[in-house]
Motif scaffolding. Structure first.
Motif, PDB file in Angstrom:
ATOM      1  N   LEU A  87      38.918  36.145  99.517  1.00  0.00           N
ATOM      2  CA  LEU A  87      38.171  35.402  98.505  1.00  0.00           C
ATOM      3  C   LEU A  87      38.624  33.941  98.516  1.00  0.00           C
ATOM      4  O   LEU A  87      39.764  33.645  98.167  1.00  0.00           O
ATOM      5  N   ASP A  88      37.723  33.065  98.925  1.00  0.00           N
ATOM      6  CA  ASP A  88      38.078  31.643  99.033  1.00  0.00           C
ATOM      7  C   ASP A  88      37.687  30.920  97.744  1.00  0.00           C
ATOM      8  O   ASP A  88      36.593  30.385  97.637  1.00  0.00           O
ATOM      9  N   ASP A  89      38.600  30.929  96.809  1.00  0.00           N
ATOM     10  CA  ASP A  89      38.371  30.268  95.527  1.00  0.00           C
ATOM     11  C   ASP A  89      37.102  30.803  94.859  1.00  0.00           C
ATOM     12  O   ASP A  89      36.415  30.091  94.139  1.00  0.00           O
ATOM     13  N   LYS A 109      44.257  26.034 103.331  1.00  0.00           N
ATOM     14  CA  LYS A 109      43.977  27.383 102.820  1.00  0.00           C
ATOM     15  C   LYS A 109      42.770  28.024 103.509  1.00  0.00           C
ATOM     16  O   LYS A 109      42.827  29.157 103.986  1.00  0.00           O
ATOM     17  N   THR A 110      41.661  27.302 103.535  1.00  0.00           N
ATOM     18  CA  THR A 110      40.449  27.841 104.162  1.00  0.00           C
ATOM     19  C   THR A 110      40.673  28.028 105.666  1.00  0.00           C
ATOM     20  O   THR A 110      40.239  29.026 106.251  1.00  0.00           O
ATOM     21  N   SER A 111      41.378  27.099 106.268  1.00  0.00           N
ATOM     22  CA  SER A 111      41.654  27.205 107.707  1.00  0.00           C
ATOM     23  C   SER A 111      42.424  28.484 108.007  1.00  0.00           C
ATOM     24  O   SER A 111      42.120  29.198 108.974  1.00  0.00           O
ATOM     25  N   PRO A 163      32.965  33.089 101.201  1.00  0.00           N
ATOM     26  CA  PRO A 163      33.251  31.684 101.475  1.00  0.00           C
ATOM     27  C   PRO A 163      33.368  30.846 100.201  1.00  0.00           C
ATOM     28  O   PRO A 163      32.940  31.261  99.128  1.00  0.00           O
ATOM     29  N   GLN A 164      33.964  29.680 100.374  1.00  0.00           N
ATOM     30  CA  GLN A 164      34.193  28.776  99.251  1.00  0.00           C
ATOM     31  C   GLN A 164      32.870  28.383  98.573  1.00  0.00           C
ATOM     32  O   GLN A 164      32.803  28.317  97.360  1.00  0.00           O
ATOM     33  N   GLU A 165      31.852  28.144  99.368  1.00  0.00           N
ATOM     34  CA  GLU A 165      30.522  27.854  98.835  1.00  0.00           C
ATOM     35  C   GLU A 165      29.650  29.068  99.074  1.00  0.00           C
ATOM     36  O   GLU A 165      29.352  29.395 100.217  1.00  0.00           O
TER      37      GLU A 165
HETATM   38 MG    MG Z   1      39.202  25.355 101.168  1.00  0.00          MG
END
Ligand code: MG
Ligand code: CTP
Length: 240
Positions: free
Chosen positions: A168-170, A47-49, A88-90
């Motif tokens: 939006l990454d999570d 997903k992030t990729s 980003p996710q974080e």
């Molecule tokens: Mg991810």
């Protein structure tokens, strides 16, 4: 910076530099201007990729990513970075005030824009309760924010730039359902094309399209109702 924010993946495969392992395999799909795409898939499914290929944090190994019909390689990198808001996710905050953290990356943002972005990201009320409100320092020797508060500041930072494409990454994982619903409602007026990685079926149900990734391949594509009919894996996720 970008015209409409349409996104198309054409036979996209990807592996990280210096790795032979394919992370994404032969992905094709398209999202029209202003539509929302929810991306689901288990951890490590890619997903992030997938996200990173749109603003060219990485380049595809095969195939093409098109924005408004044009290969992303043919855009100045500035246009992609400014037209695409990636959360980003974080969430990454730096030592500085709340205002500085929101306006980071957008030179000349005025206070009204910052406050509006914070309101839409559902963090304004929280900021008002801080000792120095928008001037409160975060980071080292500043106030400590919760994971969900950091996520919303990070969303405000993307919104202040009024992106054509929002990714939006999570980024709503720590939000309760009511706050998340308000956020998604507020996003409507931005009319941006939105990619939202999520674990929540309630979020996916609201999207125009759902892309279910399984080990780097598209397992299913469609609306919530369609996937209930066509994808055993989706049904399993819904029931879990
Ligand atoms: Mg991810
Ligand atoms: N990967 C890699 N090099 C990186 C990042 C990721 O080789 N710099 C690999 C991971 O090991 C994984 C695959 O790429 O096998 C997909 O990773 P990612 O896209 O980050 O997966 P997500 O679906 O985003 O997983 P999560 O839900 O845990 O965020």
């Amino acid at each position: 910076f970008l015209e409409k924010g349409e996104v198309e993946f054409k036979n996209v495969s990807f592996s990280y530099p210096e790795s032979e392992v394919p992370v994404l395999q032969n992905l094709s799909f398209s999202v029209k201007s202003g539509e929302t795409l929810a991306i689901l898939g288990s951890t490590g499914s890619g997903k992030t990729s997938l996200f990173q290929l749109v603003p060219r944090l990485y380049d595809v190994s095969e195939g093409e990513v098109l924005v408004d019909g044009k290969n992303v390689r043919d855009y100045p990198i500035e246009a992609l970075r400014k037209g695409i808001g990636v959360v980003p996710q974080e969430a990454v905050l730096f030592t500085g005030s709340i205002s500085e953290n929101i306006s980071w990356g957008k030179e000349g943002a005025v206070q009204e824009e910052i406050v509006q972005a914070a309101k839409d990201a559902q963090i304004h009320e929280t900021v008002l309760k801080l000792p120095n409100q928008y001037d409160t320092r975060v980071g080292q020797r500043g106030v400590n924010l919760s994971g969900g508060q950091k996520q919303r500041l990070s969303i405000a930072r993307a919104l202040v730039r009024k992106p054509k494409i929002l990714m939006l990454d999570d980024s709503t994982s720590a939000l309760d359902l009511k706050t998340e619903a308000k956020l998604l409602e507020a996003l409507r007026k931005y009319a941006c094309t939105t990619f939202i990685i999520t674990q929540k079926i309630s979020t996916a149900m609201e999207a125009d399209h759902i892309l279910l990734l399984d080990d780097g391949s598209i397992e299913a594509w469609g609306t919530h109702e369609e996937l209930l009919e066509t994808s055993p894996l989706y049904v399993k996720i819904v029931q879990s």
